[in-house]
Design a protein around this motif. Structure first.
Motif, PDB file in Angstrom:
ATOM      1  N   ARG A 147       6.693  13.260  -4.547  1.00  0.00           N
ATOM      2  CA  ARG A 147       6.740  13.173  -6.009  1.00  0.00           C
ATOM      3  C   ARG A 147       6.350  11.746  -6.379  1.00  0.00           C
ATOM      4  O   ARG A 147       7.003  10.788  -5.972  1.00  0.00           O
ATOM      5  N   GLY A 158      13.610   7.000 -10.666  1.00  0.00           N
ATOM      6  CA  GLY A 158      14.601   7.513  -9.721  1.00  0.00           C
ATOM      7  C   GLY A 158      15.344   8.718 -10.268  1.00  0.00           C
ATOM      8  O   GLY A 158      15.592   9.693  -9.550  1.00  0.00           O
ATOM      9  N   GLU A 159      15.670   8.674 -11.549  1.00  0.00           N
ATOM     10  CA  GLU A 159      16.347   9.815 -12.174  1.00  0.00           C
ATOM     11  C   GLU A 159      15.466  11.060 -12.172  1.00  0.00           C
ATOM     12  O   GLU A 159      15.967  12.190 -12.155  1.00  0.00           O
ATOM     13  N   ALA A 160      14.148  10.853 -12.178  1.00  0.00           N
ATOM     14  CA  ALA A 160      13.203  11.978 -12.165  1.00  0.00           C
ATOM     15  C   ALA A 160      12.812  12.388 -10.746  1.00  0.00           C
ATOM     16  O   ALA A 160      11.957  13.267 -10.570  1.00  0.00           O
ATOM     17  N   GLY A 161      13.395  11.755  -9.736  1.00  0.00           N
ATOM     18  CA  GLY A 161      13.123  12.122  -8.359  1.00  0.00           C
ATOM     19  C   GLY A 161      11.840  11.565  -7.786  1.00  0.00           C
ATOM     20  O   GLY A 161      11.341  12.044  -6.762  1.00  0.00           O
ATOM     21  N   GLN A 198       9.294   9.336  -5.726  1.00  0.00           N
ATOM     22  CA  GLN A 198       9.357   8.664  -4.427  1.00  0.00           C
ATOM     23  C   GLN A 198       8.300   7.571  -4.272  1.00  0.00           C
ATOM     24  O   GLN A 198       8.423   6.709  -3.407  1.00  0.00           O
ATOM     25  N   MET A 233      12.643   4.418  -2.610  1.00  0.00           N
ATOM     26  CA  MET A 233      11.379   4.597  -3.319  1.00  0.00           C
ATOM     27  C   MET A 233      10.370   3.546  -2.874  1.00  0.00           C
ATOM     28  O   MET A 233      10.733   2.391  -2.629  1.00  0.00           O
ATOM     29  N   ASP A 236       4.010  16.310  -8.728  1.00  0.00           N
ATOM     30  CA  ASP A 236       4.229  16.693  -7.338  1.00  0.00           C
ATOM     31  C   ASP A 236       3.510  18.009  -7.093  1.00  0.00           C
ATOM     32  O   ASP A 236       2.647  18.412  -7.882  1.00  0.00           O
TER      33      ASP A 236
END
Length: 246
Positions: A5, A33-36, A38, A79, A236
């Motif tokens: 992602r 980070g809250e949205a995942g 990477q 990340m 993603d």
């Protein structure tokens, strides 16, 4: 790019203010980070703005203490963060560069290889034509703005095995159509995804178009920001979205 992602950070710089920009970068990292996310890629010279005449006064090394919060946040968020930076060169003009903060605490630097006309008065070109990182099993090649104007740069990334060509840029409204058509062309020609992170607003006297974008391998546009303004453009394998920054 199975399982990765990734996001373009469409970012507004504080001119020549490293401390303020580091703090604002952290806000983007937290939102990502809250949205995942990477892998997070910032625009060209995001840590100082496109301020060529003043770059020497704020040139950085990857281990600069002022960047410690970004190194620490990359580790805590697990990340990979690519920030645009003025890079110091011993006894020479600085370079327009990118510093990658890896989740394991390492940092690495890439220097812009192809310069825009006039940049040579203020900066030194990098010797390496590209830099490749393994990000969670995806091979990611870095580019900075004018690098993408030279097909040999994208070709070198593809030959090295890049699956994602990630560019931090400053693209104006007038140049946007031409530059993004070229990026989409690389995605189609070389069979690799392409990410372009643009500035959110004007920097160094250039009015940014915004409209950061991501193309799939094969050239299809996955998602693009609608215009300028601070936001994240995220994609993603199965989803894409835009997240506005407060």
């Amino acid at each position: 790019m199975p399982g990765l992602r990734y996001a373009a950070a469409q970012y507004a710089c504080a001119p020549l203010d490293i401390a303020a920009n580091v703090t604002r970068h952290l806000a983007f990292v937290d939102a990502a980070g809250e949205a995942g996310v990477q892998l997070l890629v910032f625009p060209e010279l995001s840590l100082c703005g496109y301020e060529l005449a003043g770059m020497g006064a704020c040139a950085l090394k990857a281990d600069d203490i002022r960047l410690a919060p970004l190194r620490e946040r990359a580790a805590s968020a697990n990340m990979t963060i690519v920030a645009g930076a003025p890079l110091a060169n011993a006894g020479a003009l600085p370079s327009i560069g990118a510093i990658t903060f890896h989740p394991d605490g390492r940092t690495s630097s890439y220097r812009k290889h192809f310069l825009h006309a006039g940049e040579e008065r203020h900066v030194t070109a990098g010797g390496a034509i590209s830099q490749l990182h393994d990000v969670r099993g995806t091979r990611v090649a870095l580019a900075i703005c004018a690098d993408t104007g030279q097909q040999q740069h994208a070709h070198a990334a593809a030959v090295a095995g890049a699956e994602l060509y990630a560019a931090g840029s400053l693209i104006s409204t007038g140049g946007y159509d031409k530059d993004t058509a070229q990026l989409a062309g690389y995605a189609k020609l070389f069979g690799m995804g392409v990410l372009m992170a643009n500035h959110a607003h004007a920097s160094g006297g250039y009015e940014s178009a915004g409209r950061s974008a991501i193309w799939a391998s094969g050239g299809e546009l996955i998602i693009a920001a609608p215009g300028p303004g601070e936001l994240l453009v995220i994609a993603d394998d199965s989803d894409s979205r835009i997240v506005a920054l407060a």
